[in-house]
Design an enzyme around this catalytic site. Structure first.
Site, PDB file in Angstrom:
ATOM      1  N   GLY A  40       8.357   4.772   0.141  1.00  0.00           N
ATOM      2  CA  GLY A  40       9.321   3.493   0.600  1.00  0.00           C
ATOM      3  C   GLY A  40       8.645   2.444   1.515  1.00  0.00           C
ATOM      4  O   GLY A  40       7.960   2.782   2.480  1.00  0.00           O
ATOM      5  N   ASN A  44       7.178   3.446   5.063  1.00  0.00           N
ATOM      6  CA  ASN A  44       5.861   3.278   5.232  1.00  0.00           C
ATOM      7  C   ASN A  44       5.307   2.582   6.472  1.00  0.00           C
ATOM      8  O   ASN A  44       4.493   3.078   7.174  1.00  0.00           O
ATOM      9  CB  ASN A  44       5.129   3.018   3.652  1.00  0.00           C
ATOM     10  CG  ASN A  44       5.438   4.073   2.686  1.00  0.00           C
ATOM     11  OD1 ASN A  44       5.803   5.180   2.858  1.00  0.00           O
ATOM     12  ND2 ASN A  44       5.133   3.610   1.622  1.00  0.00           N
ATOM     13  N   THR A 218      -2.759 -11.079   1.915  1.00  0.00           N
ATOM     14  CA  THR A 218      -3.719  -9.904   1.596  1.00  0.00           C
ATOM     15  C   THR A 218      -4.244 -10.258   0.262  1.00  0.00           C
ATOM     16  O   THR A 218      -3.836 -10.563  -0.652  1.00  0.00           O
ATOM     17  CB  THR A 218      -2.868  -8.827   1.477  1.00  0.00           C
ATOM     18  OG1 THR A 218      -1.752  -8.748   0.613  1.00  0.00           O
ATOM     19  CG2 THR A 218      -2.470  -8.297   2.762  1.00  0.00           C
ATOM     20  N   ALA A 247       0.461   2.196  -0.578  1.00  0.00           N
ATOM     21  CA  ALA A 247       0.820   2.069   0.854  1.00  0.00           C
ATOM     22  C   ALA A 247       0.009   1.295   1.690  1.00  0.00           C
ATOM     23  O   ALA A 247       0.006   1.205   2.775  1.00  0.00           O
ATOM     24  CB  ALA A 247       1.307   3.460   1.395  1.00  0.00           C
ATOM     25  N   ALA A 248      -1.104   1.026   1.029  1.00  0.00           N
ATOM     26  CA  ALA A 248      -2.429   0.172   1.842  1.00  0.00           C
ATOM     27  C   ALA A 248      -1.448  -1.179   2.166  1.00  0.00           C
ATOM     28  O   ALA A 248      -1.854  -1.657   3.330  1.00  0.00           O
ATOM     29  CB  ALA A 248      -3.373   0.142   0.778  1.00  0.00           C
ATOM     30  N   GLY A 249      -0.934  -1.668   1.360  1.00  0.00           N
ATOM     31  CA  GLY A 249      -0.170  -2.951   1.959  1.00  0.00           C
ATOM     32  C   GLY A 249       0.764  -2.638   3.132  1.00  0.00           C
ATOM     33  O   GLY A 249       1.094  -3.591   4.090  1.00  0.00           O
ATOM     34  N   ASP A 250       1.395  -1.505   2.930  1.00  0.00           N
ATOM     35  CA  ASP A 250       2.390  -1.117   4.218  1.00  0.00           C
ATOM     36  C   ASP A 250       1.660  -0.953   5.310  1.00  0.00           C
ATOM     37  O   ASP A 250       2.211  -1.045   6.294  1.00  0.00           O
ATOM     38  CB  ASP A 250       3.025  -0.008   3.768  1.00  0.00           C
ATOM     39  CG  ASP A 250       4.016  -0.241   2.090  1.00  0.00           C
ATOM     40  OD1 ASP A 250       4.409  -1.374   2.110  1.00  0.00           O
ATOM     41  OD2 ASP A 250       4.251   0.495   1.548  1.00  0.00           O
TER      42      ASP A 250
HETATM   43  O1  RIB Z   1       4.086   0.315  -0.988  1.00  0.00           O
HETATM   44  C1  RIB Z   1       4.254   1.585  -1.566  1.00  0.00           C
HETATM   45  C2  RIB Z   1       5.689   2.026  -2.077  1.00  0.00           C
HETATM   46  O2  RIB Z   1       6.084   1.230  -2.683  1.00  0.00           O
HETATM   47  C3  RIB Z   1       5.802   3.419  -2.332  1.00  0.00           C
HETATM   48  O3  RIB Z   1       5.840   4.395  -1.389  1.00  0.00           O
HETATM   49  C4  RIB Z   1       6.942   3.378  -3.119  1.00  0.00           C
HETATM   50  O4  RIB Z   1       7.962   4.132  -2.681  1.00  0.00           O
HETATM   51  C5  RIB Z   1       7.218   2.046  -3.388  1.00  0.00           C
HETATM   52  O5  RIB Z   1       8.456   1.595  -2.584  1.00  0.00           O
END
Ligand code: RIB
Length: 301
Positions: A40, A44, A218, A247-250
Site C-alpha cells: 500500500g 510503504n 520521477t 514500491a520504488a516510487g514509495d
Molecule cells: O506502490 C506500490 C504499491 O502500490 C503496492 O504495495 C500496492 O499495494 C499498491 O498500492
C-alpha cells in the site's frame, strides 16, 4: 512523542506472483508461488521513512480481517505510530493484486477496501499530529476529500505523490497547498492535461504550470527532475538491473521526506531519494524491499 513525519494514506495486503511476462488482455499465464506481502502506497512510504531513521505516524484505515492484522503487525514492527490507523468493521482490508515480470516491471490492480472509508473526520481527529509534524506525506489511494483535509491540516512540508494516476487533473486549490509534488511522467501528463509521451524536456516545461511550490518528477531509470523557482535540475540514477520495481516510487517519497526533515535542500534530498528508490528495486516485494541507509549503500555497491 510527536512524529517527524505523518503519512495519511493507504495500507494494502499485496498478493504477488512472479511471471515471465505480464499477461496481455484476455491472456492467462502461469506464475510462481503466491506471496502475501505488506504494501500500500501510504504504508510503504511510512515504512520507507522509518527505516531511514525518522519517527513516523500513519493515519488511515485497515479492514477487520487477517490482512488488516498483517499490516498493523508489520507497521508496529517498524516502530511506526499506528494509534490513528483505525480498524473498520465489515470491510475487507485493501488488497493489491501484483504481477511482477522477469524484467522487474509490474502490473497492479488495487481493491481499496477499508482505504476507501478514510474520511476528513479521521484526518481532523489526527490534527495535533499533523500540526506537529515537520512533513506530511500524501498519495491518492484514499478518498480525495481526506487527502485535501490533510493538506489543509498540515503545518510542515506537504509532499503529495499523486499516485495512482488520477483520472483527471486535481483541483488547483489542493495542488496550491502542496510544497513538493512528486508525480511520475504519466501522472504529470494527467495533472497538466497533456496528451502524449513525456520526456525530461517536456516535464521541465509542464511542471511550472502546476500551482504547487516545487515539482520533483520521477523518471524511472533516468532518475528525477527537480523543478523549483523556475529552474530544472536533472538528478541521474545509478545504473542497475532491477529485480522488482514495486514500491520504488514509495521509497523515493519516503526518502525525500526523510532528507527534507533533516534539513537538506530539495536537490540534495532528491539525490538521496533516487539512490533509495534504486536500491529498493534490488529486492522483491513492497515493504520487505525497503532499505536502511546501510542497505542502500550495500545494494548499490
Ligand atoms: O506502490 C506500490 C504499491 O502500490 C503496492 O504495495 C500496492 O499495494 C499498491 O498500492
Amino acid at each position: 512523542m510527536t512524529a517527524e513525519i505523518v503519512v495519511v494514506g493507504s495500507a494494502n495486503l499485496d498478493l504477488l506472483v512472479e511471471v515471465d511476462q505480464i499477461p496481455a488482455v484476455g491472456e492467462t499465464v502461469m506464475g510462481g508461488d503466491l506471496r502475501r506481502i505488506p504494501g500500500g502506497k501510504g504504508a510503504n512510504q511510512a515504512v520507507a521513512a522509518a527505516r531511514l531513521g525518522r519517527d513516523v505516524a500513519i493515519v488511515g484505515r485497515l479492514g477487520a480481517d487477517e490482512g488488516g492484522e498483517i499490516l498493523r503487525t508489520a507497521l508496529d514492527a517498524d516502530g511506526i505510530d499506528t494509534s490513528r490507523l483505525l480498524t473498520t468493521d465489515d470491510v475487507p482490508n485493501g488488497v493489491a493484486l501484483i504481477s511482477v515480470g522477469s524484467d522487474g516491471d509490474n502490473a497492479i490492480v488495487v481493491s481499496p477496501g477499508a482505504n476507501a472509508r478514510v474520511t476528513p473526520a479521521d484526518v481532523e481527529a489526527a490534527a495535533a499530529a499533523l500540526h506537529g509534524a515537520a512533513a506530511t506525506l500524501l498519495q491518492l489511494e484514499i478518498p480525495l476529500d481526506a487527502v485535501t483535509a490533510a493538506a489543509h491540516a498540515a503545518h510542515g512540508t506537504v509532499i503529495l505523490n499523486p499516485a495512482p494516476a488520477p483520472a483527471e487533473p486535481l483541483p488547483a486549490d489542493l495542488l496550491a497547498l502542496v510544497d513538493v509534488l512528486v508525480p511520475n511522467q504519466t501522472e504529470l501528463a494527467t495533472l497538466a492535461g497533456f496528451d502524449g509521451p513525456i520526456n525530461a524536456e517536456t516535464a521541465a516545461s509542464l511542471a511550472p504550470s502546476l500551482p504547487s511550490q516545487a515539482v520533483v518528477v520521477t523518471l524511472g531509470a533516468e532518475g528525477a527532475l527537480v523543478v523549483e523557482d523556475g529552474t530544472a535540475t536533472h538528478v541521474p540514477a545509478p545504473t542497475i538491473t532491477p529485480i522488482d520495481t514495486t514500491a520504488a516510487g514509495d521509497s523515493f517519497c519516503g526518502a525525500l521526506a526523510d532528507a527534507l526533515v533533516r534539513g537538506e535542500s530539495l536537490v540534495d534530498a532528491t539525490r538521496w531519494a533516487v539512490r533509495v528508490g534504486a536500491a529498493t528495486t534490488q529486492r522483491p516485494g513492497a515493504q520487505p524491499s525497503l532499505p536502511t541507509p546501510t542497505e542502500v549503500e550495500q545494494l548499490l555497491a
